[in-house]
Design an enzyme around this catalytic site. Structure first.
Site, PDB file in Angstrom:
ATOM      1  N   LYS A 258       2.741   0.806  16.027  1.00 32.99           N
ATOM      2  CA  LYS A 258       3.959   0.826  15.214  1.00 32.99           C
ATOM      3  C   LYS A 258       4.041   2.082  14.350  1.00 32.99           C
ATOM      4  O   LYS A 258       5.108   2.635  14.128  1.00 32.99           O
ATOM      5  CB  LYS A 258       3.947  -0.417  14.325  1.00 32.99           C
ATOM      6  CG  LYS A 258       5.139  -0.559  13.408  1.00 32.99           C
ATOM      7  CD  LYS A 258       4.993  -1.815  12.550  1.00 32.99           C
ATOM      8  CE  LYS A 258       6.187  -2.037  11.654  1.00 32.99           C
ATOM      9  NZ  LYS A 258       5.993  -3.160  10.733  1.00 32.99           N
ATOM     10  N   GLN A 259       2.906   2.507  13.816  1.00 34.19           N
ATOM     11  CA  GLN A 259       2.911   3.588  12.830  1.00 34.19           C
ATOM     12  C   GLN A 259       1.518   4.221  12.800  1.00 34.19           C
ATOM     13  O   GLN A 259       0.559   3.631  13.290  1.00 34.19           O
ATOM     14  CB  GLN A 259       3.236   3.024  11.462  1.00 34.19           C
ATOM     15  CG  GLN A 259       2.194   2.034  10.955  1.00 34.19           C
ATOM     16  CD  GLN A 259       2.733   1.115   9.873  1.00 34.19           C
ATOM     17  OE1 GLN A 259       3.207   0.030  10.164  1.00 34.19           O
ATOM     18  NE2 GLN A 259       2.656   1.558   8.642  1.00 34.19           N
TER      19      GLN A 259
ATOM     20  N   GLU B 103       0.820  -2.732  12.566  1.00 35.52           N
ATOM     21  CA  GLU B 103       1.055  -4.184  12.482  1.00 35.52           C
ATOM     22  C   GLU B 103       1.410  -4.808  13.831  1.00 35.52           C
ATOM     23  O   GLU B 103       1.662  -6.004  13.903  1.00 35.52           O
ATOM     24  CB  GLU B 103       2.143  -4.471  11.448  1.00 35.52           C
ATOM     25  CG  GLU B 103       1.705  -4.085  10.054  1.00 35.52           C
ATOM     26  CD  GLU B 103       2.711  -4.459   8.984  1.00 35.52           C
ATOM     27  OE1 GLU B 103       3.893  -4.649   9.303  1.00 35.52           O
ATOM     28  OE2 GLU B 103       2.299  -4.558   7.808  1.00 35.52           O
TER      29      GLU B 103
ATOM     30  N   TRP C 215       0.831  -1.212   0.000  1.00 31.43           N
ATOM     31  CA  TRP C 215       0.000   0.000   0.000  1.00 31.43           C
ATOM     32  C   TRP C 215       0.862   1.258   0.000  1.00 31.43           C
ATOM     33  O   TRP C 215       0.375   2.343  -0.253  1.00 31.43           O
ATOM     34  CB  TRP C 215      -0.942   0.010   1.215  1.00 31.43           C
ATOM     35  CG  TRP C 215      -0.261   0.209   2.567  1.00 31.43           C
ATOM     36  CD1 TRP C 215       0.892  -0.374   3.002  1.00 31.43           C
ATOM     37  CD2 TRP C 215      -0.697   1.065   3.633  1.00 31.43           C
ATOM     38  NE1 TRP C 215       1.185   0.033   4.287  1.00 31.43           N
ATOM     39  CE2 TRP C 215       0.229   0.916   4.698  1.00 31.43           C
ATOM     40  CE3 TRP C 215      -1.787   1.915   3.806  1.00 31.43           C
ATOM     41  CZ2 TRP C 215       0.100   1.600   5.908  1.00 31.43           C
ATOM     42  CZ3 TRP C 215      -1.911   2.593   5.014  1.00 31.43           C
ATOM     43  CH2 TRP C 215      -0.975   2.436   6.043  1.00 31.43           C
ATOM     44  N   ASP C 216       2.155   1.085   0.263  1.00 30.57           N
ATOM     45  CA  ASP C 216       3.105   2.197   0.216  1.00 30.57           C
ATOM     46  C   ASP C 216       2.916   2.991  -1.083  1.00 30.57           C
ATOM     47  O   ASP C 216       3.039   4.215  -1.104  1.00 30.57           O
ATOM     48  CB  ASP C 216       4.562   1.685   0.270  1.00 30.57           C
ATOM     49  CG  ASP C 216       4.843   0.789   1.470  1.00 30.57           C
ATOM     50  OD1 ASP C 216       3.917   0.077   1.911  1.00 30.57           O
ATOM     51  OD2 ASP C 216       5.999   0.771   1.948  1.00 30.57           O
TER      52      ASP C 216
HETATM   53  C1  BGC Z   1       4.937  -1.472   7.504  1.00 30.78           C
HETATM   54  C2  BGC Z   1       3.911  -1.561   6.410  1.00 30.78           C
HETATM   55  C3  BGC Z   1       4.594  -1.343   5.078  1.00 30.78           C
HETATM   56  C4  BGC Z   1       5.746  -2.307   4.894  1.00 30.78           C
HETATM   57  C5  BGC Z   1       6.524  -2.049   3.626  1.00 30.78           C
HETATM   58  C6  BGC Z   1       6.048  -2.478   7.240  1.00 30.78           C
HETATM   59  O1  BGC Z   1       7.029  -2.356   8.206  1.00 30.78           O
HETATM   60  O2  BGC Z   1       4.365  -1.738   8.759  1.00 30.78           O
HETATM   61  O3  BGC Z   1       2.919  -0.587   6.600  1.00 30.78           O
HETATM   62  O4  BGC Z   1       3.681  -1.489   4.044  1.00 30.78           O
HETATM   63  O5  BGC Z   1       6.626  -2.176   5.980  1.00 30.78           O
HETATM   64  O6  BGC Z   1       7.078  -0.778   3.632  1.00 30.78           O
END
Ligand code: BGC
Length: 771
Positions: free
Chosen positions: A605-606, A492, A349-350
């Site tokens: 996490k984010q 995550e 999804w990035d």
């Molecule tokens: C993040 C995801 C991301 C992926 C690739 C993971 O560490 O939690 O949101 O899509 O990295 O960048």
């Protein structure tokens, strides 16, 4: 931590490492990666070192090592390595005396230059290496080395150089050895083929000695390699130059009609012959001119008290163009671009949430290619939905070749407590990717106004993703609502949760938007409606979507105005995170806890809820955003590089410009910063898209809200002005922002309406608004 990175206010196009340290090879290999979207190569030193990760990738050439591994971008046989013997001593910077070592990437031209003086016993030489991957000729690269003999006696030099296939992806070998040989007595060719996807590569290399008299040139074949050995003298006080040029072609290239190996071999050699009389500088110049076109399209100028802000946006744009396979819509951007083996070259999804906005607003033709990739991915997405018992299109969490479907690996790093591999659940239950793809398509359409794409491809993606969500919802008879249970949201660190707000709201948006879309098509585009109706039975779908979206559970704010991240988050334990937030690496939390433990704590996490508040800003009041910002940010480790830019933009929206700028600095330092281990597995593609977003969305205040353009700039106090531009529905807009006003100009063409502080303005030619 050692600081080797060097930046200077009078070199606003330069990323430089000063001083060599074998412990930190990965940093500049990644952040100085060279490439053109077709291929890219980590900027490893020419001579080899223990600890180097010498990677070259060609976009889209995925291969699975065996049935237990997912497909990944294979590390192509290396063409840039060279080894040197001077007076029979191996050139290696870990012995002898090294002085004036610099390694410099020129972002403007895409040229890498490495220089140093090396002394060992009777050897005293200055070496200058230059290289680039051509932006003008997608298959071509060139490198050049100048050896200056600084000693009083002649030096006996030997070079071994060619193509080296004795490489792998962390041990997984993706190529057959293949045929190899010399064409016309001087062009080294190797023809490795990927073992499972059967992609044929043709790699060609030639060496040119411009001013050295060769005493020997001897070919040497090796297992998975072909080299030339050269012997010559460099006279005392004199210098000599050697060039290595080469190319890569593959059987999936879309600029070749005939993929027969013999033809590809001939094409490659002919190309090299054709440019034989062009000097290294001519070819570099030709490539730099292509870069110039990128820099001239909506240049960004930041007048800041810290010159590195300007450098950061250039750094981001450089990488966005190195990593994006703009030439082929069957390919997309990897989470590490083409700069490392991390995330296996897969697309997440990035792309939609972090990188696509840059292309929507600055290079709509590239954006079109990226969204077309998702159209080509419908087949895999439909298969994924069907295999899980759902309808419509369920996009894979990780994607490679568009028709591959789900490619997320199932097992990851070892659990700190049990020592067993941790299961990666994302491929099964991180489902927000489907509404992210739909959101990306809608944003693309809003920014570009590309009706043709909408009719031919975009509506189909939007409708099929909405259809997936309708079938994915679970009815809760007690509450009489539809829910989404057993999920992973953007955070995550929370697995198997119910009703993640981000997922529920974005899925709801997907369904609700499609209802208005179908209604609109029925009234205004009967032919398009009829075509889609044949595939989707729209009347039935409308009925289902209406019922489900009306009864869907959308988490509501608590009395304290906190929007729960999911059903259970707010009742979990809270711990102090300072230690983890302040550490340089991103996995320090997992030195103390395992994922099961983190799952039971309010640790994020984010950006998760906060990303929802940013993307769907029209749905929430400012006060609620402020309260949620203050609630969630202290609980967020920012362990994903996707986090900081969201925080910076949201903080800017909330008028917290000091806090925002602080996030901006942290985000721009993820790769460019002094921490030397941050980029080992590759640069952080989403974070680079985030840098552009922080500048243009955050401080430039540009946004599409409910399908409408909004321009509401606010600069941090460190900036005196910001100039940028963007494309909007086929027109070119440029914006000049100061602390007190914004002036917006546009090219000839229809009036553009935009919103500023809730007022609609009409942009005919130029408008100035006081801030
Ligand atoms: C993040 C995801 C991301 C992926 C690739 C993971 O560490 O939690 O949101 O899509 O990295 O960048």
């Amino acid at each position: 931590m050692e600081t080797l990175m060097h930046y200077s206010p009078d070199r606003l196009w330069q990323i430089q490492q000063k001083g060599f340290d074998q412990t930190f090879l990965g940093k500049t290999e990644s952040i100085m990666v060279l490439g053109n979207g077709y291929m890219a190569s980590r900027s490893s030193e020419e001579e080899s070192y223990v600890g180097e990760v010498r990677d070259t990738f060609v976009a889209g050439t995925f291969n699975a090592f065996d049935e237990n591994e997912v497909t990944e971008l294979p590390n192509v046989p290396d063409m840039l390595g060279m080894s040197f013997l001077f007076n029979n001593r191996n050139l290696s910077l870990v012995q002898g005396q090294v002085s004036d070592y610099t390694k410099t990437l020129n972002l403007k031209t895409g040229e890498l230059v490495r220089q140093f003086v090396w002394q060992l016993e009777d050897i005293h030489v200055k070496l200058t290496f230059r290289r680039f991957i051509s932006k003008a000729r997608r298959h071509f690269f060139a490198s050049q080395v100048t050896i200056e003999n600084l000693s009083q006696q002649d030096i006996k030099a030997r070079i071994r150089s060619g193509i080296n296939g004795q490489l792998s992806n962390e041990g997984s070998q993706h190529f057959t050895d293949g045929e190899k040989g010399l064409m016309d007595g001087r062009f080294i060719q190797m023809m490795p083929k990927t073992t499972q996807s059967h992609i044929q590569f043709v790699q060609t290399v030639e060496h040119m000695f411009l001013d050295a008299k060769l005493a020997e040139h001897r070919p040497e074949t090796a297992r998975r390699g072909f080299f030339m050995n050269y012997r010559f003298d460099v006279q005392a006080g004199k210098s000599c130059k050697i060039e290595k040029r080469g190319s890569i072609y593959t059987s999936i290239d879309n600029d070749l009609e005939d993929h027969d190996t013999a033809t590809m071999r001939r094409v490659a050699v002919e190309e090299l012959k054709q440019i034989e009389s062009n000097s290294f500088d001519d070819l570099l110049q030709e490539s730099a001119q292509e870069w110039e076109k990128i820099w001239n399209k909506h240049p960004i100028r930041i007048e800041s008290s810290d010159y590195r802000d300007q450098l950061a946006i250039r750094f981001a744009q450089y990488h966005l163009h190195v990593m994006t396979p703009a030439h082929d819509q069957r390919m997309n951007i990897g989470a590490k671009g083409l700069s490392g083996e991390g995330y296996k070259g897969h697309t997440f999804w990035d792309t939609e949430i972090f990188m696509l906005p840059y292309f929507n607003f600055t290079h709509p033709e590239i954006a079109k290619s990226l969204v077309t990739y998702r159209y080509l991915g419908l087949e895999g997405a439909r298969k994924k939905a069907a295999s899980n018992g759902y309808e419509g299109a369920q996009y894979p969490w990780e994607a490679a070749w568009p028709t591959d479907g789900e490619v997320t690996p199932v097992w990851g790093a070892a659990d700190i407590v049990t020592g067993q591999a941790t299961k990666i659940w994302s491929g099964f239950i991180e489902q927000h990717i489907t509404s992210d793809v739909a959101f990306g398509v809608k944003q693309y359409l809003d920014v570009t106004g590309d009706d043709q794409f909408a009719r031919e491809k975009g509506y189909e993606i939007l409708i099929d993703t909405a259809k997936f969500w309708a079938s994915r919802l679970e009815y809760n008879p007690e509450k009489e609502v539809y829910e989404i249970n057993d999920i992973i949201g953007p955070d995550e660190y929370k697995e198997h949760v119910n009703n993640n707000s981000y997922t529920n709201y974005t899925a709801h948006w997907n369904m609700a938007y499609v209802l208005t879309l179908i209604e609109d098509l029925k009234i205004n585009q009967a032919d398009v409606y009829a075509k889609l109706d044949a595939t989707f039975k729209l009347a039935d779908l409308v009925e289902t979507l209406t019922e489900k979206s009306q009864k869907m559970f959308l988490p509501q704010p608590t009395e304290e105005s906190i929007l729960p991240q999911d059903d259970s988050y707010l009742s979990k334990a809270v711990i102090h995170l300072r230690k983890y937030k302040e550490s340089d690496g991103v996995d320090s939390l997992f030195h103390d806890y395992n994922l099961d433990q983190v799952n039971e704590m309010q640790i994020t996490k984010q950006a998760d809820v906060l990303l929802l508040l940013l993307l769907f800003e029209g749905l929430f009041e400012k006060e609620l955003k402020e309260k949620n910002f203050d609630y969630y940010e202290p609980k967020t480790t920012h362990d994903s590089s996707l986090s900081l830019s969201t925080h910076a933009i949201l903080a800017a929206d909330l008028g917290r410009l000091d806090q925002s700028y602080d996030f901006f600095k942290q985000a721009s330092n993820i790769d460019m910063g002094e921490y030397m281990k941050s980029s080992d597995p590759g640069i952080h593609a989403a974070s680079l898209g985030g840098i552009w977003q922080m500048v243009v969305f955050g401080y430039g205040g540009v946004r599409i809200v409910n399908g409408k353009l909004r321009i509401e700039p606010h600069l941090p106090k460190e900036w005196t002005s910001l100039d940028f531009g963007f494309d909007y529905q086929g027109q070119s807009v440029s914006v000049h922002v100061t602390q007190t006003s914004v002036t917006i100009d546009k090219s000839e063409g229809p009036v553009i309406e935009f919103i500023n502080k809730e007022q609609t303005h009409k942009l005919i030619n130029s408008v100035t608004i006081n801030l």
